[in-house]
Scaffold this motif. Structure first.
Motif, PDB file in Angstrom:
ATOM      1  N   UNK A   1     -15.845 -46.777  32.071  1.00 46.59           N
ATOM      2  CA  UNK A   1     -15.550 -47.233  30.716  1.00 46.59           C
ATOM      3  C   UNK A   1     -16.822 -47.564  29.947  1.00 46.59           C
ATOM      4  N   UNK A   2     -17.785 -48.179  30.627  1.00 49.28           N
ATOM      5  CA  UNK A   2     -18.975 -48.711  29.954  1.00 49.28           C
ATOM      6  C   UNK A   2     -20.067 -47.661  29.770  1.00 49.28           C
ATOM      7  N   UNK A   3     -20.240 -46.781  30.761  1.00 45.98           N
ATOM      8  CA  UNK A   3     -21.258 -45.713  30.699  1.00 45.98           C
ATOM      9  C   UNK A   3     -20.585 -44.367  30.973  1.00 45.98           C
ATOM     10  N   UNK A   4     -19.524 -44.125  30.249  1.00 45.67           N
ATOM     11  CA  UNK A   4     -18.637 -42.986  30.507  1.00 45.67           C
ATOM     12  C   UNK A   4     -19.378 -41.656  30.516  1.00 45.67           C
ATOM     13  N   UNK A   5     -20.283 -41.458  29.570  1.00 41.84           N
ATOM     14  CA  UNK A   5     -20.959 -40.168  29.433  1.00 41.84           C
ATOM     15  C   UNK A   5     -21.771 -39.805  30.673  1.00 41.84           C
ATOM     16  N   UNK A   6     -22.312 -40.816  31.346  1.00 46.47           N
ATOM     17  CA  UNK A   6     -23.104 -40.567  32.554  1.00 46.47           C
ATOM     18  C   UNK A   6     -22.207 -40.128  33.701  1.00 46.47           C
ATOM     19  N   UNK A   7     -21.056 -40.770  33.825  1.00 42.62           N
ATOM     20  CA  UNK A   7     -20.119 -40.399  34.880  1.00 42.62           C
ATOM     21  C   UNK A   7     -19.564 -38.996  34.639  1.00 42.62           C
ATOM     22  N   UNK A   8     -19.198 -38.697  33.404  1.00 47.02           N
ATOM     23  CA  UNK A   8     -18.678 -37.368  33.067  1.00 47.02           C
ATOM     24  C   UNK A   8     -19.717 -36.292  33.378  1.00 47.02           C
ATOM     25  N   UNK A   9     -20.962 -36.535  33.011  1.00 46.07           N
ATOM     26  CA  UNK A   9     -22.028 -35.572  33.280  1.00 46.07           C
ATOM     27  C   UNK A   9     -22.167 -35.303  34.776  1.00 46.07           C
ATOM     28  N   UNK A  10     -22.101 -36.346  35.586  1.00 46.77           N
ATOM     29  CA  UNK A  10     -22.251 -36.179  37.031  1.00 46.77           C
ATOM     30  C   UNK A  10     -21.099 -35.366  37.618  1.00 46.77           C
ATOM     31  N   UNK A  11     -19.861 -35.651  37.180  1.00 46.59           N
ATOM     32  CA  UNK A  11     -18.709 -34.886  37.672  1.00 46.59           C
ATOM     33  C   UNK A  11     -18.860 -33.405  37.313  1.00 46.59           C
ATOM     34  N   UNK A  12     -19.245 -33.134  36.072  1.00 51.28           N
ATOM     35  CA  UNK A  12     -19.348 -31.739  35.636  1.00 51.28           C
ATOM     36  C   UNK A  12     -20.505 -31.016  36.316  1.00 51.28           C
ATOM     37  N   UNK A  13     -21.572 -31.719  36.633  1.00 49.59           N
ATOM     38  CA  UNK A  13     -22.655 -31.073  37.389  1.00 49.59           C
ATOM     39  C   UNK A  13     -22.150 -30.615  38.748  1.00 49.59           C
ATOM     40  N   UNK A  14     -21.388 -31.466  39.412  1.00 52.16           N
ATOM     41  CA  UNK A  14     -20.812 -31.069  40.699  1.00 52.16           C
ATOM     42  C   UNK A  14     -19.805 -29.936  40.518  1.00 52.16           C
ATOM     43  N   UNK A  15     -19.006 -30.017  39.464  1.00 50.11           N
ATOM     44  CA  UNK A  15     -17.994 -28.992  39.218  1.00 50.11           C
ATOM     45  C   UNK A  15     -18.615 -27.627  38.940  1.00 50.11           C
TER      46      UNK A  15
END
Length: 338
Positions: free
Chosen positions: A300-314
């Motif tokens: 919730x607080x640093x959402x963009x960083x988490x999304x970026x990490x998931x998509x890098x793995x994806x």
């Protein structure tokens, strides 16, 4: 005698109030997704899930696994819409949480067993080699999945994960819930009013030192937690996790799937040092992202960083075998792994 009559009336009133509130909560926060029924080992277990986005060539789908005291709405309000712009995403209610059934498996509180249930559901939904993100308690499920079926996933992302046994005990009320006679009375009379009193503080503690989004409790349907069946499942999961992790954590050095670990360095709910840092050290080639000034809720607080990490793995990108510190002002420090 008068006291006994008063006590019986009080218990009856609390039970009626709790039952009415449970009915009202179910109407306010109905299932937001679809259901899938499992077979075999989990015969008859009905899991609730929400799906968004579409599969795209070269990008693996993602599975989001919520933590304790919550449900999939926490992911709906944070990561799911963002990730769905790029790939197919499914968030599950874990067994016994939200609108998922608990089932009859005798060891359903074991994260490895919950992982098997979600694996079966994922296969039935045609999710091929997903990236797994598990938050808090859900990280133990994702880690168990990576240990037991590494060839079935594209990547692993423990987020503020509870991954190792810890010192101390769980909250007192979990012991009460397990009592043969007092437990059922407790969850049917005191949990609803008690939950209303404690939920605001609980949210603040989880987000500290950050601010919770406005209306967070209503947006995730937190009141669903205080229904007897949901609260019993949550209590069983929470009380049992430590003993399961004492065994599971001994195998973390066997994990070989691409792994990115994310944690807030100011997480006072799940110790970063005891859990995330140790997991990073155990998993060869993993990337550790430390978020300065962030508590237990980075999605919730640093959402963009988490999304970026998931998509890098994806996308099949290899994690940086390093420790990455991201400051509140955006500065990034990278320390190569020794």
């Amino acid at each position: 005698m008068a006291f006994l009559i008063f006590f019986a009336l009080l218990i009856g009133a609390l039970a009626a109030y709790s039952a009415w509130t449970g009915f009202r909560v179910a109407r306010l926060f109905p299932p937001s997704g679809e259901f899938i029924t499992l077979d075999g080992e989990f015969e008859g277990l009905r899991l609730h899930y929400v799906e968004q986005g579409q599969a795209r060539p070269g990008i693996a789908p993602a599975i989001l696994i919520h933590g304790a005291s919550g449900n999939l709405r926490d992911m709906q309000e944070s990561l799911l819409p963002e990730l769905a712009r790029d790939t197919r995403v499914v968030a599950f209610d874990r067994p016994g949480h939200g609108w998922s059934g608990r089932g009859n498996h005798p060891d359903i509180a074991n994260p490895a067993v919950q992982a098997r249930a979600l694996r079966m559901a994922a296969q039935k939904l045609g999710l091929e080699k997903p990236v797994l993100l598990g938050h808090s308690w859900g990280a133990s499920v994702a880690a168990a999945w990576a240990l037991d079926a590494p060839d079935e996933i594209s990547g692993l992302l423990p987020l503020s994960g509870a991954l190792y046994p810890w010192k101390g005990s769980v909250s007192w009320y979990h012991s009460v819930v397990r009592m043969p006679l007092a437990g059922p009375v407790f969850v049917r009379t005191l949990m609803v009013p008690g939950g209303k009193l404690l939920s605001t503080k609980g949210i603040a503690v989880n987000f500290h030192p950050n601010e919770a989004p406005a209306g967070y409790a209503e947006r995730i349907g937190l009141s669903l937690l205080f229904r007897p069946s949901h609260f019993r499942a949550n209590s069983e999961d929470t009380s049992s996790l430590k003993s399961y992790l004492a065994v599971q954590s001994l195998r973390y050095d066997k994990i070989e799937v691409p792994t990115i670990v994310i944690t807030g360095n100011a997480d006072y709910t799940v110790s970063p040092k005891l859990h995330s840092y140790a997991f990073h050290n155990a998993v060869r080639g993993s990337e550790l992202i430390k978020l300065k000034g962030t508590g237990h809720m980075p999605h919730h607080v640093r959402r963009e960083i988490v999304v970026d990490a998931v998509l890098r793995l994806a996308r099949g990108e290899r994690p940086r075998a390093s420790e990455v510190t991201i400051h509140e002002d955006g500065r990034v420090e990278v320390r190569p792994r020794a």
